[in-house]
Motif scaffolding. Structure first.
Motif, PDB file in Angstrom:
ATOM      1  N   SER A 100       0.813  -1.228   0.000  1.00 21.99           N
ATOM      2  CA  SER A 100       0.000   0.000   0.000  1.00 21.99           C
ATOM      3  C   SER A 100       0.843   1.273   0.000  1.00 21.99           C
ATOM      4  N   ASP A 101       1.961   1.251   0.706  1.00 21.99           N
ATOM      5  CA  ASP A 101       2.792   2.464   0.792  1.00 21.99           C
ATOM      6  C   ASP A 101       4.244   2.234   0.360  1.00 21.99           C
ATOM      7  N   GLN A 102       4.551   1.016  -0.093  1.00 22.30           N
ATOM      8  CA  GLN A 102       5.890   0.637  -0.560  1.00 22.30           C
ATOM      9  C   GLN A 102       6.967   0.741   0.530  1.00 22.30           C
ATOM     10  N   LYS A 103       6.551   0.761   1.797  1.00 18.34           N
ATOM     11  CA  LYS A 103       7.529   0.758   2.891  1.00 18.34           C
ATOM     12  C   LYS A 103       8.176  -0.613   2.997  1.00 18.34           C
ATOM     13  N   VAL A 104       9.482  -0.612   3.161  1.00 21.54           N
ATOM     14  CA  VAL A 104      10.208  -1.845   3.422  1.00 21.54           C
ATOM     15  C   VAL A 104      10.064  -2.117   4.913  1.00 21.54           C
ATOM     16  N   VAL A 105       9.249  -3.107   5.267  1.00 21.02           N
ATOM     17  CA  VAL A 105       8.999  -3.387   6.676  1.00 21.02           C
ATOM     18  C   VAL A 105      10.116  -4.206   7.306  1.00 21.02           C
ATOM     19  N   ALA A 106      10.864  -4.941   6.465  1.00 21.30           N
ATOM     20  CA  ALA A 106      12.002  -5.710   6.983  1.00 21.30           C
ATOM     21  C   ALA A 106      12.964  -6.009   5.845  1.00 21.30           C
ATOM     22  N   ILE A 107      14.237  -6.105   6.207  1.00 22.63           N
ATOM     23  CA  ILE A 107      15.252  -6.617   5.291  1.00 22.63           C
ATOM     24  C   ILE A 107      15.897  -7.808   5.990  1.00 22.63           C
ATOM     25  N   ALA A 108      16.363  -8.753   5.180  1.00 16.11           N
ATOM     26  CA  ALA A 108      16.897  -9.968   5.796  1.00 16.11           C
ATOM     27  C   ALA A 108      17.852 -10.657   4.845  1.00 16.11           C
ATOM     28  N   GLN A 109      18.567 -11.603   5.410  1.00 15.05           N
ATOM     29  CA  GLN A 109      19.366 -12.501   4.588  1.00 15.05           C
ATOM     30  C   GLN A 109      19.487 -13.831   5.304  1.00 15.05           C
ATOM     31  N   THR A 110      19.670 -14.864   4.492  1.00  4.49           N
ATOM     32  CA  THR A 110      19.882 -16.209   5.006  1.00  4.49           C
ATOM     33  C   THR A 110      21.152 -16.757   4.388  1.00  4.49           C
ATOM     34  N   ASN A 111      22.005 -17.320   5.211  1.00  3.50           N
ATOM     35  CA  ASN A 111      23.163 -18.060   4.722  1.00  3.50           C
ATOM     36  C   ASN A 111      22.746 -19.522   4.661  1.00  3.50           C
ATOM     37  N   TRP A 112      22.736 -20.049   3.436  1.00  2.00           N
ATOM     38  CA  TRP A 112      22.342 -21.430   3.195  1.00  2.00           C
ATOM     39  C   TRP A 112      23.576 -22.266   2.904  1.00  2.00           C
ATOM     40  N   ALA A 113      23.640 -23.451   3.479  1.00  2.00           N
ATOM     41  CA  ALA A 113      24.715 -24.407   3.181  1.00  2.00           C
ATOM     42  C   ALA A 113      24.146 -25.487   2.276  1.00  2.00           C
ATOM     43  N   PHE A 114      24.921 -25.887   1.275  1.00  2.00           N
ATOM     44  CA  PHE A 114      24.541 -26.981   0.379  1.00  2.00           C
ATOM     45  C   PHE A 114      25.152 -28.245   0.952  1.00  2.00           C
ATOM     46  N   VAL A 115      24.313 -29.244   1.238  1.00  2.00           N
ATOM     47  CA  VAL A 115      24.748 -30.402   2.014  1.00  2.00           C
ATOM     48  C   VAL A 115      24.449 -31.699   1.266  1.00  2.00           C
ATOM     49  N   ASP A 116      25.426 -32.598   1.284  1.00  2.00           N
ATOM     50  CA  ASP A 116      25.243 -33.973   0.812  1.00  2.00           C
ATOM     51  C   ASP A 116      24.419 -34.683   1.882  1.00  2.00           C
ATOM     52  N   LEU A 117      23.225 -35.153   1.507  1.00  2.00           N
ATOM     53  CA  LEU A 117      22.308 -35.719   2.497  1.00  2.00           C
ATOM     54  C   LEU A 117      22.792 -37.027   3.098  1.00  2.00           C
ATOM     55  N   GLU A 118      23.520 -37.822   2.336  1.00  2.00           N
ATOM     56  CA  GLU A 118      24.026 -39.095   2.855  1.00  2.00           C
ATOM     57  C   GLU A 118      25.194 -38.871   3.806  1.00  2.00           C
ATOM     58  N   LYS A 119      26.137 -38.040   3.411  1.00  2.00           N
ATOM     59  CA  LYS A 119      27.333 -37.797   4.219  1.00  2.00           C
ATOM     60  C   LYS A 119      27.110 -36.774   5.330  1.00  2.00           C
ATOM     61  N   ARG A 120      26.028 -35.983   5.202  1.00  2.00           N
ATOM     62  CA  ARG A 120      25.759 -34.900   6.160  1.00  2.00           C
ATOM     63  C   ARG A 120      26.942 -33.924   6.230  1.00  2.00           C
ATOM     64  N   MET A 121      27.498 -33.666   5.055  1.00  2.00           N
ATOM     65  CA  MET A 121      28.661 -32.779   4.935  1.00  2.00           C
ATOM     66  C   MET A 121      28.390 -31.753   3.836  1.00  2.00           C
ATOM     67  N   PRO A 122      29.079 -30.612   3.898  1.00  2.00           N
ATOM     68  CA  PRO A 122      28.936 -29.642   2.811  1.00  2.00           C
ATOM     69  C   PRO A 122      29.316 -30.257   1.466  1.00  2.00           C
ATOM     70  N   ALA A 123      28.611 -29.828   0.425  1.00  2.00           N
ATOM     71  CA  ALA A 123      28.870 -30.308  -0.935  1.00  2.00           C
ATOM     72  C   ALA A 123      29.050 -29.104  -1.855  1.00  2.00           C
ATOM     73  N   LYS A 124      29.832 -29.277  -2.886  1.00  2.00           N
ATOM     74  CA  LYS A 124      30.045 -28.206  -3.862  1.00  2.00           C
ATOM     75  C   LYS A 124      28.733 -27.940  -4.603  1.00  2.00           C
ATOM     76  N   VAL A 125      28.360 -26.663  -4.702  1.00  2.00           N
ATOM     77  CA  VAL A 125      27.154 -26.287  -5.434  1.00  2.00           C
ATOM     78  C   VAL A 125      27.420 -26.486  -6.925  1.00  2.00           C
ATOM     79  N   PRO A 126      26.624 -27.316  -7.587  1.00  2.00           N
ATOM     80  CA  PRO A 126      26.844 -27.532  -9.021  1.00  2.00           C
ATOM     81  C   PRO A 126      26.631 -26.249  -9.831  1.00  2.00           C
ATOM     82  N   GLN A 127      27.399 -26.119 -10.886  1.00  2.00           N
ATOM     83  CA  GLN A 127      27.314 -24.936 -11.738  1.00  2.00           C
ATOM     84  C   GLN A 127      25.911 -24.749 -12.309  1.00  2.00           C
ATOM     85  N   VAL A 128      25.203 -25.830 -12.592  1.00  2.00           N
ATOM     86  CA  VAL A 128      23.857 -25.732 -13.147  1.00  2.00           C
ATOM     87  C   VAL A 128      22.904 -25.014 -12.185  1.00  2.00           C
ATOM     88  N   ILE A 129      23.100 -25.197 -10.894  1.00  2.00           N
ATOM     89  CA  ILE A 129      22.283 -24.490  -9.899  1.00  2.00           C
ATOM     90  C   ILE A 129      22.680 -23.020  -9.862  1.00  2.00           C
TER      91      ILE A 129
END
Length: 142
Positions: A100-129
């Motif tokens: 209605s008034d274009q006020k930014v009510v909040a700004i935010a950020q999330t740090n996401w980790a890409f994880v191999d589900l079997e190993k439960r370890m970080p995985a390299k983000v594929p270039q296609v993503i």
């Protein structure tokens, strides 16, 4: 200006309101996650596609700055984009705007980790993503 943003509409409902009469802080986290998932689906990366890779995104950290309160019946929009990628993570940013008034009510950020589900370890983000979420302004770092 970012060229690869996603706009996620929100209508504030009674269940979103806390005892102080405005949107509860936990609701903002839900909206952020919902907007991120919708953006990912729009880019062709849903649960099925990540599952085929044996990987998924998990939250490492959220940061939210509340600027103005939002109230029941407000029409909001979560504007989100992937700001940067690292080897096994990304930073997604958000602006939550009252329409209605274009006020930014909040700004935010999330740090996401890409994880191999079997190993439960970080995985390299594929270039296609990375390419799926790339904008003209996105600076990839390794």
């Amino acid at each position: 200006m970012l060229t690869n943003i996603h706009r996620y509409p929100i209508e504030v409902v009674a269940d979103d309101i806390d005892v102080q009469g405005h949107v509860n802080n936990l609701v903002y986290l839900k909206w952020m996650q919902d907007a991120a998932v919708a953006h990912s689906l729009e880019k062709g990366w849903g649960h099925k596609e990540y599952g085929e890779l044996g990987c998924s995104w998990v939250v490492r950290a959220h940061q939210i700055e509340y600027r103005f309160p939002a109230f029941e019946n407000d029409q909001l929009e979560v504007v989100t984009w992937v700001d940067s990628f690292r080897r096994a993570s990304c930073v997604r940013k958000y602006e939550i705007v009252r329409r209605s008034d274009q006020k930014v009510v909040a700004i935010a950020q999330t740090n996401w980790a890409f994880v191999d589900l079997e190993k439960r370890m970080p995985a390299k983000v594929p270039q296609v993503i990375i390419e799926a979420f790339r904008s003209d302004d996105l600076a990839q770092t390794s």
